[in-house]
Design a protein around this motif. Sequence first.
Motif, PDB file in Angstrom:
ATOM      1  N   ALA A  58     -13.670   5.028   4.764  1.00  0.00           N
ATOM      2  CA  ALA A  58     -14.323   4.413   3.601  1.00  0.00           C
ATOM      3  C   ALA A  58     -13.388   3.459   2.863  1.00  0.00           C
ATOM      4  N   TRP A  59     -12.065   3.552   3.137  1.00  0.00           N
ATOM      5  CA  TRP A  59     -11.092   2.682   2.472  1.00  0.00           C
ATOM      6  C   TRP A  59     -11.379   1.203   2.723  1.00  0.00           C
ATOM      7  N   GLN A  60     -12.122   0.905   3.796  1.00  0.00           N
ATOM      8  CA  GLN A  60     -12.397  -0.494   4.127  1.00  0.00           C
ATOM      9  C   GLN A  60     -13.184  -1.201   3.022  1.00  0.00           C
ATOM     10  N   SER A  61     -13.954  -0.427   2.232  1.00  0.00           N
ATOM     11  CA  SER A  61     -14.772  -1.035   1.176  1.00  0.00           C
ATOM     12  C   SER A  61     -13.927  -1.568   0.020  1.00  0.00           C
ATOM     13  N   PHE A  62     -12.641  -1.198  -0.026  1.00  0.00           N
ATOM     14  CA  PHE A  62     -11.757  -1.660  -1.107  1.00  0.00           C
ATOM     15  C   PHE A  62     -10.931  -2.877  -0.698  1.00  0.00           C
ATOM     16  N   HIS A  63     -11.204  -3.416   0.491  1.00  0.00           N
ATOM     17  CA  HIS A  63     -10.455  -4.558   1.015  1.00  0.00           C
ATOM     18  C   HIS A  63     -11.234  -5.858   0.868  1.00  0.00           C
ATOM     19  N   ASP A  64     -10.487  -6.955   0.820  1.00  0.00           N
ATOM     20  CA  ASP A  64     -11.080  -8.279   0.861  1.00  0.00           C
ATOM     21  C   ASP A  64     -11.723  -8.462   2.241  1.00  0.00           C
ATOM     22  N   PRO A  84       5.622   2.443  13.125  1.00  0.00           N
ATOM     23  CA  PRO A  84       5.349   2.368  11.689  1.00  0.00           C
ATOM     24  C   PRO A  84       4.531   1.130  11.334  1.00  0.00           C
ATOM     25  N   PHE A  85       3.681   1.275  10.339  1.00  0.00           N
ATOM     26  CA  PHE A  85       2.783   0.201   9.889  1.00  0.00           C
ATOM     27  C   PHE A  85       3.342  -0.400   8.602  1.00  0.00           C
ATOM     28  N   GLU A  86       3.326  -1.744   8.514  1.00  0.00           N
ATOM     29  CA  GLU A  86       3.722  -2.423   7.275  1.00  0.00           C
ATOM     30  C   GLU A  86       2.946  -3.724   7.152  1.00  0.00           C
ATOM     31  N   MET A  87       2.340  -3.937   5.991  1.00  0.00           N
ATOM     32  CA  MET A  87       1.525  -5.136   5.794  1.00  0.00           C
ATOM     33  C   MET A  87       1.269  -5.334   4.300  1.00  0.00           C
ATOM     34  N   VAL A  88       1.124  -6.596   3.898  1.00  0.00           N
ATOM     35  CA  VAL A  88       0.757  -6.926   2.516  1.00  0.00           C
ATOM     36  C   VAL A  88      -0.685  -7.402   2.509  1.00  0.00           C
ATOM     37  N   PHE A  89      -1.516  -6.796   1.646  1.00  0.00           N
ATOM     38  CA  PHE A  89      -2.918  -7.220   1.536  1.00  0.00           C
ATOM     39  C   PHE A  89      -3.463  -6.806   0.161  1.00  0.00           C
ATOM     40  N   PRO A  90      -4.569  -7.412  -0.277  1.00  0.00           N
ATOM     41  CA  PRO A  90      -5.154  -7.073  -1.579  1.00  0.00           C
ATOM     42  C   PRO A  90      -6.050  -5.837  -1.502  1.00  0.00           C
ATOM     43  N   ARG A  99      -5.649  -6.742  -6.406  1.00  0.00           N
ATOM     44  CA  ARG A  99      -4.225  -6.853  -6.632  1.00  0.00           C
ATOM     45  C   ARG A  99      -3.511  -6.728  -5.284  1.00  0.00           C
ATOM     46  N   GLN A 100      -2.332  -7.377  -5.181  1.00  0.00           N
ATOM     47  CA  GLN A 100      -1.584  -7.390  -3.935  1.00  0.00           C
ATOM     48  C   GLN A 100      -0.762  -6.109  -3.778  1.00  0.00           C
ATOM     49  N   PHE A 101      -0.853  -5.500  -2.599  1.00  0.00           N
ATOM     50  CA  PHE A 101      -0.108  -4.268  -2.336  1.00  0.00           C
ATOM     51  C   PHE A 101       0.703  -4.401  -1.047  1.00  0.00           C
ATOM     52  N   LEU A 102       1.920  -3.866  -1.093  1.00  0.00           N
ATOM     53  CA  LEU A 102       2.720  -3.700   0.115  1.00  0.00           C
ATOM     54  C   LEU A 102       2.424  -2.308   0.640  1.00  0.00           C
ATOM     55  N   VAL A 115       2.155  12.680  17.673  1.00  0.00           N
ATOM     56  CA  VAL A 115       1.749  12.277  16.317  1.00  0.00           C
ATOM     57  C   VAL A 115       0.563  13.132  15.884  1.00  0.00           C
ATOM     58  N   ILE A 116       0.713  13.788  14.735  1.00  0.00           N
ATOM     59  CA  ILE A 116      -0.366  14.628  14.221  1.00  0.00           C
ATOM     60  C   ILE A 116      -0.958  14.074  12.932  1.00  0.00           C
ATOM     61  N   GLN A 117      -0.192  13.255  12.207  1.00  0.00           N
ATOM     62  CA  GLN A 117      -0.663  12.681  10.951  1.00  0.00           C
ATOM     63  C   GLN A 117       0.076  11.370  10.679  1.00  0.00           C
ATOM     64  N   TRP A 118      -0.430  10.635   9.698  1.00  0.00           N
ATOM     65  CA  TRP A 118       0.249   9.451   9.168  1.00  0.00           C
ATOM     66  C   TRP A 118       0.366   9.607   7.656  1.00  0.00           C
ATOM     67  N   LEU A 119       1.547   9.291   7.140  1.00  0.00           N
ATOM     68  CA  LEU A 119       1.771   9.316   5.693  1.00  0.00           C
ATOM     69  C   LEU A 119       1.953   7.876   5.224  1.00  0.00           C
ATOM     70  N   GLY A 120       1.104   7.447   4.284  1.00  0.00           N
ATOM     71  CA  GLY A 120       1.142   6.055   3.847  1.00  0.00           C
ATOM     72  C   GLY A 120       1.260   5.902   2.341  1.00  0.00           C
ATOM     73  N   THR A 121       1.783   4.759   1.910  1.00  0.00           N
ATOM     74  CA  THR A 121       1.873   4.413   0.486  1.00  0.00           C
ATOM     75  C   THR A 121       1.455   2.958   0.295  1.00  0.00           C
ATOM     76  N   ASN A 122       0.882   2.678  -0.876  1.00  0.00           N
ATOM     77  CA  ASN A 122       0.543   1.309  -1.275  1.00  0.00           C
ATOM     78  C   ASN A 122       1.293   1.008  -2.565  1.00  0.00           C
ATOM     79  N   THR A 123       2.137  -0.023  -2.547  1.00  0.00           N
ATOM     80  CA  THR A 123       2.951  -0.386  -3.713  1.00  0.00           C
ATOM     81  C   THR A 123       2.446  -1.699  -4.297  1.00  0.00           C
ATOM     82  N   ASP A 124       2.098  -1.674  -5.567  1.00  0.00           N
ATOM     83  CA  ASP A 124       1.568  -2.869  -6.239  1.00  0.00           C
ATOM     84  C   ASP A 124       2.687  -3.896  -6.415  1.00  0.00           C
TER      85      ASP A 124
END
Length: 362
Positions: A58-64, A84-90, A99-102, A115-124
């Motif tokens: 459902a996170w896709q609904s919060f993307h441009d 590892p995943f890394e990307m900048v997007f709104p 708002r732009q997040f890393l 791999v059993i899980q992924w731990l992610g963060t969004n930094t404004d």
Amino acid sequence: EQVLSRKNTEELKDRFETMANNIPNLAWISDAEGSISWYNDRWHEYTGTNKEQSDGWAWQSFHDPKRLPAVVERWQKAIATEEPFEMVFPLKGADGTFRQFLTRAAPIHDEEGKVIQWLGTNTDITKQKEMERMKDDFMAMASHELKTPLTTIKAYTQIVEMNLREKNDTDSLSLMKRMNSQVNKLTTLIEDLLDVTKMQKGKLIYNEDFFDFNALVREVIDYMQKTSGSHKIKSKIGGAISIFGDNNKISQVIDNLISNAIKYSPGTKEIVVSTHTNEEGVILSVQDFGIGILAKEQKKIFNQFYRVSDERQITFPGMGIGLYICAEIINRQGGKIWVDSKIGKGSTFHVWLPIDHRNVIE
């Protein structure tokens, strides 16, 4: 034992959630396939959602919508490769603004390495991006405003230099030549600043065609030798080799590398410029025998505005944009640039360029 184990697991889970709910970042956990099962409180506060509105994909609904396909593609690639995943997007907030997040995500493995899980963060980083935009706009404006009067000054110095030559006033002519040299340095600096802003806005124009790379290297060495009274430029240049690219931009790179070799090797008498070819392309090497670069600094020197912190180098003038521009040009031409260096022994900068970057598969 099972009860105690379950209790310990629940306590660890509570501690993790307490910690994750008190960091300023948005945080989340997904399963191995990328479906998100948990968000911290910061995520729900920012998006204005509850648990049921965010789980799964459902996170896709919060993307441009314009950026979403690229985000999904990058996320699926990370899952497939377990990298590892890394990307900048709104991301859209509860008020409807983006708002732009890393965003970074790391895979979590079990004891068998699966791999059993992924731990992610969004930094404004919205404020950071806005400051960068304001800085770039200021640089572009300042560069343009400075270029006009500087061109006039350069024209006047050339006229005065001609008059002094006619009068055979050697003392004044010598001073005027020094002044003209400083004007040229300032002109180069302004042009570099303009190049940086054009690169960042995607407006730097490349005029590409086939040209003899080694002939270009010889040409640059020739005029650099005429302007350098402190160093002998030794060359080991191969035969004719035709490559596809912008010879003016590549000439700028060669010029910068030779200038830096001279600049950062005071007390020595020579630098060495060499080229050699292989089936895929051509390699240029510029070697000096100067102060060298610390190992921890070598990967950073191609970053924009990065200045080496070594006390032996901070005395040298510069803004840290020359190597950044070189790296951008070489990357745009499908090539690579790197450095080998030892403290007190000198540095060798290498540039690899393909015969035709249009045929390079990324």
